[in-house]
Scaffold this motif. Structure first.
Motif, PDB file in Angstrom:
ATOM      1  N   ARG A  37       0.910  -1.544  -0.116  1.00  0.00           N
ATOM      2  CA  ARG A  37       0.036   0.034  -0.526  1.00  0.00           C
ATOM      3  C   ARG A  37       0.828   0.919  -0.170  1.00  0.00           C
ATOM      4  NH1 ARG A  37      -5.053   1.362   4.313  1.00  0.00           N
ATOM      5  NH2 ARG A  37      -5.898   2.803   2.861  1.00  0.00           N
ATOM      6  N   PHE A  38       1.913   1.592   0.824  1.00  0.00           N
ATOM      7  CA  PHE A  38       2.371   3.120   0.987  1.00  0.00           C
ATOM      8  C   PHE A  38       4.429   2.479   0.258  1.00  0.00           C
ATOM      9  CE2 PHE A  38      -0.768   2.315   4.047  1.00  0.00           C
ATOM     10  CZ  PHE A  38      -1.071   3.809   4.212  1.00  0.00           C
ATOM     11  N   GLU A  39       4.738   1.510   0.101  1.00  0.00           N
ATOM     12  CA  GLU A  39       5.855   1.091  -0.233  1.00  0.00           C
ATOM     13  C   GLU A  39       6.417   1.349  -1.821  1.00  0.00           C
ATOM     14  OE1 GLU A  39       8.365  -0.591   2.883  1.00  0.00           O
ATOM     15  OE2 GLU A  39       7.450   0.507   4.089  1.00  0.00           O
ATOM     16  N   ASP A  40       5.606   0.487  -2.253  1.00  0.00           N
ATOM     17  CA  ASP A  40       5.214  -0.148  -4.059  1.00  0.00           C
ATOM     18  C   ASP A  40       4.919   0.462  -4.592  1.00  0.00           C
ATOM     19  OD1 ASP A  40       5.922  -1.913  -6.132  1.00  0.00           O
ATOM     20  OD2 ASP A  40       4.770  -3.493  -4.995  1.00  0.00           O
ATOM     21  N   GLU A  41       5.829   1.235  -5.227  1.00  0.00           N
ATOM     22  CA  GLU A  41       4.792   2.408  -5.813  1.00  0.00           C
ATOM     23  C   GLU A  41       5.001   1.640  -7.188  1.00  0.00           C
ATOM     24  OE1 GLU A  41       3.996   5.495  -6.003  1.00  0.00           O
ATOM     25  OE2 GLU A  41       4.361   5.520  -3.879  1.00  0.00           O
ATOM     26  N   ASN A  48      -3.838  -2.981  -3.287  1.00  0.00           N
ATOM     27  CA  ASN A  48      -4.222  -2.297  -1.920  1.00  0.00           C
ATOM     28  C   ASN A  48      -5.767  -2.039  -2.078  1.00  0.00           C
ATOM     29  OD1 ASN A  48      -3.944   0.270  -3.587  1.00  0.00           O
ATOM     30  ND2 ASN A  48      -1.759  -1.159  -3.791  1.00  0.00           N
ATOM     31  N   PRO A  49      -6.034  -1.143  -0.837  1.00  0.00           N
ATOM     32  CA  PRO A  49      -7.840  -0.430  -1.107  1.00  0.00           C
ATOM     33  C   PRO A  49      -7.415   0.462  -2.218  1.00  0.00           C
ATOM     34  CG  PRO A  49      -7.152  -0.436   1.173  1.00  0.00           C
ATOM     35  CD  PRO A  49      -5.952  -1.181   0.143  1.00  0.00           C
ATOM     36  N   GLU A  50      -6.585   2.294  -2.306  1.00  0.00           N
ATOM     37  CA  GLU A  50      -7.107   2.256  -3.370  1.00  0.00           C
ATOM     38  C   GLU A  50      -6.906   1.931  -4.590  1.00  0.00           C
ATOM     39  OE1 GLU A  50      -5.706   4.109   0.604  1.00  0.00           O
ATOM     40  OE2 GLU A  50      -4.077   2.172  -0.804  1.00  0.00           O
ATOM     41  N   LEU A  52      -8.127  -0.759  -5.459  1.00  0.00           N
ATOM     42  CA  LEU A  52      -9.209  -1.164  -5.756  1.00  0.00           C
ATOM     43  C   LEU A  52     -10.859  -0.375  -5.926  1.00  0.00           C
ATOM     44  CD1 LEU A  52      -9.078  -4.259  -2.951  1.00  0.00           C
ATOM     45  CD2 LEU A  52      -9.071  -4.760  -6.001  1.00  0.00           C
ATOM     46  N   ILE A  53     -10.270   0.364  -5.579  1.00  0.00           N
ATOM     47  CA  ILE A  53     -11.242   2.340  -5.751  1.00  0.00           C
ATOM     48  C   ILE A  53     -10.825   2.562  -7.078  1.00  0.00           C
ATOM     49  CG2 ILE A  53     -11.077   4.742  -4.843  1.00  0.00           C
ATOM     50  CD1 ILE A  53     -11.245   3.611  -1.637  1.00  0.00           C
ATOM     51  N   ALA A  54      -9.676   2.478  -7.108  1.00  0.00           N
ATOM     52  CA  ALA A  54      -9.355   3.177  -9.306  1.00  0.00           C
ATOM     53  C   ALA A  54     -10.766   2.640  -9.898  1.00  0.00           C
ATOM     54  CB  ALA A  54      -8.169   2.844  -9.435  1.00  0.00           C
ATOM     55  N   ALA A  55      -9.643   0.627  -9.264  1.00  0.00           N
ATOM     56  CA  ALA A  55     -11.012   0.056 -10.641  1.00  0.00           C
ATOM     57  C   ALA A  55     -12.169   0.047 -10.385  1.00  0.00           C
ATOM     58  CB  ALA A  55     -10.476  -1.471 -10.359  1.00  0.00           C
ATOM     59  N   ALA A  56     -12.982   0.115  -9.196  1.00  0.00           N
ATOM     60  CA  ALA A  56     -14.417   0.552  -9.232  1.00  0.00           C
ATOM     61  C   ALA A  56     -14.773   1.746  -9.698  1.00  0.00           C
ATOM     62  CB  ALA A  56     -15.084  -0.025  -7.672  1.00  0.00           C
ATOM     63  N   HIS A  57     -13.711   3.000  -9.874  1.00  0.00           N
ATOM     64  CA  HIS A  57     -14.877   3.730 -10.064  1.00  0.00           C
ATOM     65  C   HIS A  57     -14.358   3.587 -12.024  1.00  0.00           C
ATOM     66  CE1 HIS A  57     -14.034   8.656  -9.552  1.00  0.00           C
ATOM     67  NE2 HIS A  57     -15.187   8.480 -10.415  1.00  0.00           N
ATOM     68  N   LYS A  82      -9.594   5.019 -16.841  1.00  0.00           N
ATOM     69  CA  LYS A  82      -7.992   4.874 -16.058  1.00  0.00           C
ATOM     70  C   LYS A  82      -8.894   6.467 -14.526  1.00  0.00           C
ATOM     71  CE  LYS A  82      -3.591   5.433 -15.698  1.00  0.00           C
ATOM     72  NZ  LYS A  82      -2.315   5.459 -15.931  1.00  0.00           N
ATOM     73  N   ALA A  83      -8.905   5.309 -13.491  1.00  0.00           N
ATOM     74  CA  ALA A  83      -8.947   6.456 -11.987  1.00  0.00           C
ATOM     75  C   ALA A  83      -7.101   6.204 -11.565  1.00  0.00           C
ATOM     76  CB  ALA A  83     -10.096   6.022 -12.029  1.00  0.00           C
ATOM     77  N   VAL A  84      -6.973   7.048 -11.414  1.00  0.00           N
ATOM     78  CA  VAL A  84      -6.053   6.980 -10.415  1.00  0.00           C
ATOM     79  C   VAL A  84      -6.607   7.698  -9.231  1.00  0.00           C
ATOM     80  CG1 VAL A  84      -3.595   8.277 -10.229  1.00  0.00           C
ATOM     81  CG2 VAL A  84      -4.358   7.293 -12.535  1.00  0.00           C
ATOM     82  N   VAL A  85      -6.277   7.295  -8.315  1.00  0.00           N
ATOM     83  CA  VAL A  85      -6.670   8.182  -6.533  1.00  0.00           C
ATOM     84  C   VAL A  85      -5.031   7.564  -6.159  1.00  0.00           C
ATOM     85  CG1 VAL A  85      -7.424   6.701  -4.791  1.00  0.00           C
ATOM     86  CG2 VAL A  85      -8.732   6.475  -6.563  1.00  0.00           C
ATOM     87  N   THR A  86      -5.597   9.037  -5.724  1.00  0.00           N
ATOM     88  CA  THR A  86      -4.543   9.809  -4.987  1.00  0.00           C
ATOM     89  C   THR A  86      -4.882   9.807  -2.853  1.00  0.00           C
ATOM     90  OG1 THR A  86      -3.584  11.267  -6.658  1.00  0.00           O
ATOM     91  CG2 THR A  86      -2.485  11.799  -4.762  1.00  0.00           C
TER      92      THR A  86
END
Length: 141
Positions: A37-41, A48-50, A52-57, A82-86
Motif C-alpha cells: 500500500r505505501f512502499e511499492d510504487e 491495496n484498497p486504493e 480497488l477503489i480506482a478499478a471500481a471508479h 482509467k482512474a488514478v486514486v491519490t
C-alpha cells in the motif's frame, strides 16, 4: 442489491499481512500489506484498497457513460477509462482522477464532454466518493 468482500488481517500494521476475497471470486486470497500500500510504487507486489477503489471508479464510470451515450443515440464502440486514486499518507485519499478516450461515432467533442461530465456526476461510485475531488479528462480518440 448487496455485494460483499472479506478482509482478513494478521499482525500489526507494518509487518502484518492480509488477504481479500470477493463474492464473485475475482479476488480469492489476494494478498495486501503495508508495503503493497505505501512502499511499492510499482504496484506489482499485490493489491491495496486504493487500487480497488480506482478499478471500481473506472468501471462504474465507463458503464454509466455507455448508458448516457446510448440514450443520446450515439452508442460508443469503445470507452477506455482509467482512474488514478491519490493517497497521501497521514492525510488520506484526496482524489480520483478519471481519464477517458472514447470511440463514439456521430458525436462532436462538445457533446461528448457534456455527456461524460453527466456520467461522472451520475456514476454511483463518483457519488460515493463525494468527500474527495473527482476530476475528468475526456477526449474522443
Amino acid at each position: 442489491m448487496d455485494r460483499t468482500a472479506n478482509a482478513v488481517w494478521k499482525g500489526n500494521l507494518k509487518e502484518g499481512k492480509g488477504t481479500l476475497d470477493t463474492q464473485s471470486g475475482t479476488l480469492k486470497g489476494t494478498p495486501y500489506s503495508f508495503k503493497m500500500r505505501f512502499e511499492d510504487e510499482s504496484g506489482k507486489s499485490g493489491t491495496n484498497p486504493e487500487e480497488l477503489i480506482a478499478a471500481a471508479h473506472a468501471g462504474c464510470f465507463a458503464m454509466q457513460l455507455s448508458h448516457v451515450l446510448a440514450e443520446n443515440g450515439t452508442p460508443a464502440t469503445e470507452l477506455d477509462a482509467k482512474a488514478v486514486v491519490t493517497l497521501i499518507p497521514g492525510t488520506g485519499i484526496t482524489g480520483s482522477a478519471l481519464t477517458l478516450v472514447g470511440k463514439v461515432p456521430g458525436i462532436d467533442a462538445a457533446k461528448f464532454q457534456e455527456l461524460a461530465e453527466q456520467a461522472k456526476a451520475g456514476c454511483p461510485v463518483s457519488k460515493a466518493l463525494g468527500a474527495i475531488k473527482v476530476s475528468l479528462d475526456a477526449k474522443l480518440g
